[in-house]
Design a protein around this motif. Structure first.
Motif, PDB file in Angstrom:
ATOM      1  N   LEU A 101       0.851  -1.183   0.000  1.00  0.00           N
ATOM      2  CA  LEU A 101       0.000   0.000   0.000  1.00  0.00           C
ATOM      3  C   LEU A 101       0.892   1.240   0.000  1.00  0.00           C
ATOM      4  O   LEU A 101       1.955   1.243   0.633  1.00  0.00           O
ATOM      5  N   PRO A 102       0.469   2.307  -0.680  1.00  0.00           N
ATOM      6  CA  PRO A 102       1.321   3.500  -0.754  1.00  0.00           C
ATOM      7  C   PRO A 102       1.537   4.159   0.609  1.00  0.00           C
ATOM      8  O   PRO A 102       0.703   4.062   1.511  1.00  0.00           O
ATOM      9  N   ASP A 103       2.660   4.848   0.731  1.00  0.00           N
ATOM     10  CA  ASP A 103       2.960   5.579   1.952  1.00  0.00           C
ATOM     11  C   ASP A 103       1.863   6.601   2.238  1.00  0.00           C
ATOM     12  O   ASP A 103       1.412   7.326   1.337  1.00  0.00           O
ATOM     13  N   GLY A 104       1.433   6.676   3.489  1.00  0.00           N
ATOM     14  CA  GLY A 104       0.482   7.696   3.919  1.00  0.00           C
ATOM     15  C   GLY A 104      -0.882   7.611   3.273  1.00  0.00           C
ATOM     16  O   GLY A 104      -1.604   8.604   3.219  1.00  0.00           O
ATOM     17  N   SER A 105      -1.264   6.429   2.802  1.00  0.00           N
ATOM     18  CA  SER A 105      -2.513   6.307   2.039  1.00  0.00           C
ATOM     19  C   SER A 105      -3.725   5.934   2.888  1.00  0.00           C
ATOM     20  O   SER A 105      -4.853   5.925   2.383  1.00  0.00           O
ATOM     21  N   LEU A 106      -3.528   5.628   4.160  1.00  0.00           N
ATOM     22  CA  LEU A 106      -4.610   5.110   4.994  1.00  0.00           C
ATOM     23  C   LEU A 106      -4.908   6.021   6.182  1.00  0.00           C
ATOM     24  O   LEU A 106      -4.001   6.595   6.790  1.00  0.00           O
ATOM     25  N   GLY A 107      -6.186   6.095   6.508  1.00  0.00           N
ATOM     26  CA  GLY A 107      -6.580   6.755   7.747  1.00  0.00           C
ATOM     27  C   GLY A 107      -6.532   5.811   8.936  1.00  0.00           C
ATOM     28  O   GLY A 107      -6.489   6.245  10.089  1.00  0.00           O
ATOM     29  N   GLY A 108      -6.580   4.510   8.669  1.00  0.00           N
ATOM     30  CA  GLY A 108      -6.560   3.545   9.761  1.00  0.00           C
ATOM     31  C   GLY A 108      -6.132   2.172   9.285  1.00  0.00           C
ATOM     32  O   GLY A 108      -6.267   1.825   8.106  1.00  0.00           O
ATOM     33  N   VAL A 109      -5.595   1.400  10.225  1.00  0.00           N
ATOM     34  CA  VAL A 109      -5.239  -0.001  10.006  1.00  0.00           C
ATOM     35  C   VAL A 109      -5.791  -0.806  11.169  1.00  0.00           C
ATOM     36  O   VAL A 109      -5.681  -0.390  12.335  1.00  0.00           O
ATOM     37  N   VAL A 110      -6.400  -1.943  10.871  1.00  0.00           N
ATOM     38  CA  VAL A 110      -6.875  -2.880  11.883  1.00  0.00           C
ATOM     39  C   VAL A 110      -6.159  -4.209  11.672  1.00  0.00           C
ATOM     40  O   VAL A 110      -6.080  -4.699  10.548  1.00  0.00           O
TER      41      VAL A 110
END
Length: 210
Positions: A101-110
């Motif tokens: 996944l690209p750097d800084g692409s997510l607001g959250g990870v579970v």
């Protein structure tokens, strides 16, 4: 060290259908799980990756709370079941040890009871990957069995399997998150719920600094 990925993938491919059937309604009876997921959902904006999503039940619950969630799982069998069960959601095959996944692409990870199959010596690498993929201010939610020992599983969900699950100490896991750059915001440890749970259950919510 990649052998554990092959073993874990094979085990979950075997149990995928029965796993989904047995756990389909589990959240409805688990107040603590719903409360922690609700807290995470309120903290989080942007896309959320449910890493180690299995048949997609947590991904779907987050989506029901208004979260833009998608699932990633090591097991193609699990991903196939998730896509069939939750047709409106996105699921893909992938590994938390090499998060594509690209750097800084997510607001959250579970990582909901999925980190438990990764040898603890690899956890710093996994947490670095989560940190990289999160945007500043993004949140991480971990759920796992509390403890400090590995457990070999030879039977599960009606199938013969060969799988290792690691019970993890919350304090040490929190320290590793801090070492990776996270701020640990919430720690919850609850007593086991018989008959299925044998040990305390832990939840950590951490934040990548803004």
């Amino acid at each position: 060290m990649t052998d554990f990925l092959e073993v874990t993938r094979a085990a979950y491919d075997v149990v995928a259908v029965s796993y989904e059937e047995l756990l389909r309604d589990d959240l409805a009876a688990n107040t603590a799980d719903r409360a922690v997921l609700g807290m995470f959902a309120e903290h989080t904006t942007g896309r959320v990756a449910d890493v180690g999503c299995g048949p997609g039940r947590i991904t779907a619950h987050l989506a029901s709370l208004g979260v833009d969630a998608f699932g990633v799982d090591l097991s193609p069998g699990m991903v196939e079941v998730a896509r069939e069960r939750h047709r409106g959601l996105r699921f893909e095959v992938g590994s938390m040890t090499a998060l594509d996944l690209p750097d800084g692409s997510l607001g959250g990870v579970v990582a909901w009871y999925s980190l438990i199959h990764v040898p603890p010596e690899l956890h710093p690498e996994v947490f670095a990957g989560f940190f990289r993929a999160l945007e500043p201010g993004g949140h991480l939610l971990l759920a796992f069995q509390a403890g400090d020992e590995p457990r070999r599983i030879t039977e599960g969900y009606g199938h013969r399997i060969d799988l290792t699950a690691y019970r993890l100490p919350p304090e040490r896991t929190s320290a590793l998150l801090v070492d990776a750059g996270f701020e640990v915001r919430t720690t919850v440890v609850r007593a086991p719920e018989p008959p299925n749970e044998k040990t305390a259950q832990a939840y950590l919510i951490a934040r990548k600094p803004a």
